[in-house]
Design a protein around this motif. Structure first.
Motif, PDB file in Angstrom:
ATOM      1  N   ARG A  27       0.794  -1.230   0.000  1.00  0.00           N
ATOM      2  CA  ARG A  27       0.000   0.000   0.000  1.00  0.00           C
ATOM      3  C   ARG A  27       0.830   1.286   0.000  1.00  0.00           C
ATOM      4  O   ARG A  27       0.481   2.243  -0.703  1.00  0.00           O
ATOM      5  CB  ARG A  27      -0.947  -0.046   1.204  1.00  0.00           C
ATOM      6  CG  ARG A  27      -1.990   0.998   1.183  1.00  0.00           C
ATOM      7  CD  ARG A  27      -3.002   0.702   2.286  1.00  0.00           C
ATOM      8  NE  ARG A  27      -3.571   1.939   2.745  1.00  0.00           N
ATOM      9  CZ  ARG A  27      -3.792   2.244   4.002  1.00  0.00           C
ATOM     10  NH1 ARG A  27      -3.540   1.372   4.946  1.00  0.00           N
ATOM     11  NH2 ARG A  27      -4.302   3.396   4.326  1.00  0.00           N
ATOM     12  N   PHE A  86      -6.553  -8.756   0.466  1.00  0.00           N
ATOM     13  CA  PHE A  86      -7.831  -8.042   0.544  1.00  0.00           C
ATOM     14  C   PHE A  86      -8.883  -8.842   1.296  1.00  0.00           C
ATOM     15  O   PHE A  86      -9.674  -8.299   2.057  1.00  0.00           O
ATOM     16  CB  PHE A  86      -8.320  -7.720  -0.876  1.00  0.00           C
ATOM     17  CG  PHE A  86      -9.666  -7.064  -0.914  1.00  0.00           C
ATOM     18  CD1 PHE A  86      -9.807  -5.739  -0.568  1.00  0.00           C
ATOM     19  CD2 PHE A  86     -10.790  -7.771  -1.293  1.00  0.00           C
ATOM     20  CE1 PHE A  86     -11.044  -5.125  -0.595  1.00  0.00           C
ATOM     21  CE2 PHE A  86     -12.040  -7.168  -1.324  1.00  0.00           C
ATOM     22  CZ  PHE A  86     -12.156  -5.840  -0.979  1.00  0.00           C
ATOM     23  N   SER A  87      -8.905 -10.132   1.079  1.00  0.00           N
ATOM     24  CA  SER A  87      -9.896 -10.994   1.714  1.00  0.00           C
ATOM     25  C   SER A  87      -9.298 -12.378   1.917  1.00  0.00           C
ATOM     26  O   SER A  87      -8.384 -12.790   1.194  1.00  0.00           O
ATOM     27  CB  SER A  87     -11.148 -11.102   0.840  1.00  0.00           C
ATOM     28  OG  SER A  87     -12.052 -12.033   1.394  1.00  0.00           O
ATOM     29  N   ARG A  93     -11.860 -12.476  -3.488  1.00  0.00           N
ATOM     30  CA  ARG A  93     -10.753 -12.028  -4.326  1.00  0.00           C
ATOM     31  C   ARG A  93     -11.106 -12.137  -5.801  1.00  0.00           C
ATOM     32  O   ARG A  93     -10.781 -11.239  -6.593  1.00  0.00           O
ATOM     33  CB  ARG A  93      -9.485 -12.818  -3.999  1.00  0.00           C
ATOM     34  CG  ARG A  93      -8.924 -12.493  -2.620  1.00  0.00           C
ATOM     35  CD  ARG A  93      -7.560 -13.104  -2.411  1.00  0.00           C
ATOM     36  NE  ARG A  93      -7.550 -14.550  -2.501  1.00  0.00           N
ATOM     37  CZ  ARG A  93      -7.699 -15.387  -1.476  1.00  0.00           C
ATOM     38  NH1 ARG A  93      -7.894 -14.898  -0.264  1.00  0.00           N
ATOM     39  NH2 ARG A  93      -7.657 -16.693  -1.659  1.00  0.00           N
ATOM     40  N   THR A 149      -7.683   4.516  -3.492  1.00  0.00           N
ATOM     41  CA  THR A 149      -7.315   3.122  -3.210  1.00  0.00           C
ATOM     42  C   THR A 149      -6.411   3.065  -1.993  1.00  0.00           C
ATOM     43  O   THR A 149      -6.614   2.230  -1.104  1.00  0.00           O
ATOM     44  CB  THR A 149      -6.608   2.489  -4.427  1.00  0.00           C
ATOM     45  OG1 THR A 149      -7.480   2.574  -5.553  1.00  0.00           O
ATOM     46  CG2 THR A 149      -6.251   1.038  -4.163  1.00  0.00           C
ATOM     47  N   TYR A 153      -8.279   1.139   1.229  1.00  0.00           N
ATOM     48  CA  TYR A 153      -7.924  -0.278   1.284  1.00  0.00           C
ATOM     49  C   TYR A 153      -7.742  -0.734   2.732  1.00  0.00           C
ATOM     50  O   TYR A 153      -7.109  -0.049   3.538  1.00  0.00           O
ATOM     51  CB  TYR A 153      -6.633  -0.520   0.498  1.00  0.00           C
ATOM     52  CG  TYR A 153      -6.074  -1.909   0.669  1.00  0.00           C
ATOM     53  CD1 TYR A 153      -6.608  -2.976  -0.025  1.00  0.00           C
ATOM     54  CD2 TYR A 153      -5.022  -2.150   1.539  1.00  0.00           C
ATOM     55  CE1 TYR A 153      -6.100  -4.251   0.122  1.00  0.00           C
ATOM     56  CE2 TYR A 153      -4.499  -3.415   1.695  1.00  0.00           C
ATOM     57  CZ  TYR A 153      -5.043  -4.466   0.994  1.00  0.00           C
ATOM     58  OH  TYR A 153      -4.539  -5.724   1.147  1.00  0.00           O
ATOM     59  N   ASP A 155      -6.386  -4.076   4.831  1.00  0.00           N
ATOM     60  CA  ASP A 155      -5.678  -5.347   4.763  1.00  0.00           C
ATOM     61  C   ASP A 155      -6.382  -6.327   5.690  1.00  0.00           C
ATOM     62  O   ASP A 155      -6.331  -6.192   6.911  1.00  0.00           O
ATOM     63  CB  ASP A 155      -4.232  -5.137   5.195  1.00  0.00           C
ATOM     64  CG  ASP A 155      -3.353  -6.336   4.953  1.00  0.00           C
ATOM     65  OD1 ASP A 155      -3.877  -7.467   4.932  1.00  0.00           O
ATOM     66  OD2 ASP A 155      -2.135  -6.147   4.799  1.00  0.00           O
TER      67      ASP A 155
END
Length: 170
Positions: A27, A86-87, A93, A149, A153, A155
């Motif tokens: 990130r 992300f997941s 995803r 983003t 975002y 995590d």
């Protein structure tokens, strides 16, 4: 150029893997490289007219290299490196990846469709200022999207409590 691009992907992947910040590994590269990406994009479309034809070719090669091999690679690899974190579910995803692909194709279509009109409104295809203004407009839009983003975002791996045996997966 492709050889350099392939090498820069590997190097940037190693850099991201070694990055340790409060924002995670990938990130922060959106933050660090989002703005620097705009400058070489502008430079690619702003070739100094005073240069000889040979100098123009060198200039284009250097600015394109900076844009694609260095800046774009850093932002794009960071962006794609965030997806696995992300997941925890492959379904999430896959859904996010599919939505990203659809919006990417739609954006490409919109940009290809409206760019001639925008350039026409700013002075036409033979006007350097029209190209510069159009590319600057697209660069600002891209930077805003990159920063959104970065800011939005989350995590998902940070949300899982750590146990004595490492990460506890659900």
């Amino acid at each position: 150029m492709q050889n350099f691009d392939g090498l820069s992907d590997i190097v940037m992947g190693m850099i991201i893997d070694k990055t340790k910040t409060r924002w995670g590994k990938a990130r922060p590269w959106l933050l660090f490289m989002g703005l620097p990406l705009i400058l070489p994009v502008l430079l690619v479309f702003f070739v100094p007219t005073a240069f000889s034809e040979d100098m123009k070719e060198v200039y284009i090669a250097v600015t394109y290299f900076l844009m694609s091999v260095i800046c774009y690679t850093a932002v794009n690899l960071a962006y794609h490196s965030m997806l696995p974190r992300f997941s925890l579910t492959s379904e999430d995803r896959c859904s996010v990846s599919a939505v990203r692909s659809v919006f990417s194709m739609m954006a490409t279509l919109v940009v290809a469709t409206i760019t001639p009109s925008i350039i026409g409104k700013f002075g036409g295809f033979n006007s350097q200022s029209a190209w510069t203004t159009t590319v600057l407009l697209y660069g600002i839009i891209a930077f805003v999207c990159i920063m959104i983003t970065f800011l939005k975002y989350i995590d998902s791996l940070k949300l899982i409590p750590r146990t004595n045996k490492g990460w506890r997966m659900k």
